[in-house]
Design an enzyme around this catalytic site. Structure first.
Site, PDB file in Angstrom:
ATOM      1  N   SER A 172      56.804  50.137  -3.710  1.00  5.94           N
ATOM      2  CA  SER A 172      57.002  51.098  -4.800  1.00  5.94           C
ATOM      3  C   SER A 172      57.079  52.527  -4.270  1.00  5.94           C
ATOM      4  CB  SER A 172      55.861  51.007  -5.807  1.00  5.94           C
ATOM      5  OG  SER A 172      55.781  49.727  -6.368  1.00  5.94           O
TER       6      SER A 172
HETATM    7  N1  SAH Z   1      52.743  46.768  -5.087  1.00  2.49           N
HETATM    8  C1  SAH Z   1      53.870  46.475  -4.249  1.00  2.49           C
HETATM    9  C2  SAH Z   1      55.152  46.562  -5.027  1.00  2.49           C
HETATM   10  C3  SAH Z   1      55.986  45.359  -4.796  1.00  2.49           C
HETATM   11  S1  SAH Z   1      57.376  45.182  -5.873  1.00  2.49           S
HETATM   12  C4  SAH Z   1      53.883  47.386  -3.046  1.00  2.49           C
HETATM   13  O1  SAH Z   1      53.148  48.389  -3.021  1.00  2.49           O
HETATM   14  O2  SAH Z   1      54.609  47.101  -2.094  1.00  2.49           O
HETATM   15  C5  SAH Z   1      56.773  43.966  -7.017  1.00  2.49           C
HETATM   16  C6  SAH Z   1      56.276  42.675  -6.436  1.00  2.49           C
HETATM   17  O3  SAH Z   1      55.979  41.786  -7.526  1.00  2.49           O
HETATM   18  C7  SAH Z   1      57.277  41.930  -5.558  1.00  2.49           C
HETATM   19  O4  SAH Z   1      56.692  41.690  -4.310  1.00  2.49           O
HETATM   20  C8  SAH Z   1      57.537  40.621  -6.310  1.00  2.49           C
HETATM   21  O5  SAH Z   1      57.761  39.507  -5.460  1.00  2.49           O
HETATM   22  C9  SAH Z   1      56.256  40.464  -7.111  1.00  2.49           C
HETATM   23  N2  SAH Z   1      56.361  39.615  -8.294  1.00  2.49           N
HETATM   24  C10 SAH Z   1      57.398  39.484  -9.150  1.00  2.49           C
HETATM   25  N3  SAH Z   1      57.097  38.594 -10.122  1.00  2.49           N
HETATM   26  C11 SAH Z   1      55.823  38.148  -9.881  1.00  2.49           C
HETATM   27  C12 SAH Z   1      54.955  37.230 -10.532  1.00  2.49           C
HETATM   28  N4  SAH Z   1      55.310  36.556 -11.633  1.00  2.49           N
HETATM   29  N5  SAH Z   1      53.718  37.037 -10.004  1.00  2.49           N
HETATM   30  C13 SAH Z   1      53.321  37.692  -8.883  1.00  2.49           C
HETATM   31  N6  SAH Z   1      54.113  38.585  -8.223  1.00  2.49           N
HETATM   32  C14 SAH Z   1      55.350  38.797  -8.711  1.00  2.49           C
END
Ligand code: SAH
Length: 217
Positions: free
Chosen positions: A65
């Site tokens: 993010s």
């Molecule tokens: N907090 C992370 C942001 C990652 S983007 C960081 O700081 O890097 C959002 C993430 O949510 C992705 O890795 C994606 O794979 C995950 N995601 C999407 N749907 C999901 C679900 N149903 N359960 C768990 N994770 C999920």
């Protein structure tokens, strides 16, 4: 992995930028200044990208993010030391590390196996001790509930009921809601077993929260 004076300097500049953009929570700014974001990205030789206020690819079609978004969501959570926090979407583990620096006990779920594995290795190497789960965040973690706070780091088409239910009374869920190009940042405060107070905090862009890939374990 090394954290040089250059990295630290770029981080100070990033914190100044976030502060100019309206992030005022001192604890959050201190946590952002402390966590080397370049550790959580593929190419450690790209400090400029790591400390620019932008999202970045981390593999599996996902992104780390934008620092402003991490800071904004972290501020809305108003973390107190020892808070039990449920995070949905571990991704790179960067937001997880920021929450840990704020003194939270973090329970984080990721549905992409590769990202889950990578974050586990990395956070362990960095001596962080979150509880990481490979599974579907829509379900939350009933076994470990209730939580003081919950945070969703992907755009949800709607607010999953289990995530509200798994809050303590007085607890807060921070979740970007909406399909398509942008999501509305929403906070849901649990007032009693049945009552919730919902507030909106502007528009953001997230990768989608996807359903039904893995079983929680
Ligand atoms: N907090 C992370 C942001 C990652 S983007 C960081 O700081 O890097 C959002 C993430 O949510 C992705 O890795 C994606 O794979 C995950 N995601 C999407 N749907 C999901 C679900 N149903 N359960 C768990 N994770 C999920």
């Amino acid at each position: 992995m090394i954290d040089t004076f250059r990295h630290k300097g770029l981080r100070r500049k990033l914190v100044a930028e976030l502060s100019e953009k309206g992030i005022s929570d001192k604890n959050v700014l201190a946590a952002i200044e402390k966590v080397p974001r370049h550790y959580y990205m593929d190419n450690v030789f790209l400090p400029r990208f790591a400390y620019a206020d932008q999202a970045f690819q981390i593999g599996a079609g996902q992104t780390i993010s934008q620092p402003y978004t991490v800071a904004f969501q972290s501020s809305l959570l108003e973390i107190k030391k020892g808070d039990k926090v449920l995070e949905i979407g571990t991704g790179s583990g960067y937001q997880t590390a920021v929450l840990l620096e704020l003194g939270a006990k973090v329970f984080s779920i990721e549905r992409q196996k590769l990202l889950y594995e990578n974050a586990k290795v990395l956070l362990n190497e960095l001596n962080y001790k979150p509880k990481l789960f490979y599974g579907d965040g829509y379900l939350g973690l009933p076994t470990f509930a209730p939580f003081d706070k919950a945070l969703v780091t992907a755009g949800a088409p709607y607010i999953p009921v289990p995530l509200k239910e798994q809050l303590k009374i007085g607890g807060v869920l921070v979740i970007p809601v909406g399909e398509g190009d942008s999501q509305t940042m929403v906070t849901v405060k649990k007032l009693s077993e049945k009552e919730y107070e919902q507030k909106e905090h502007g528009e953001f862009r997230f990768v989608p929260l996807l359903e039904d890939r893995a079983q929680n374990r």
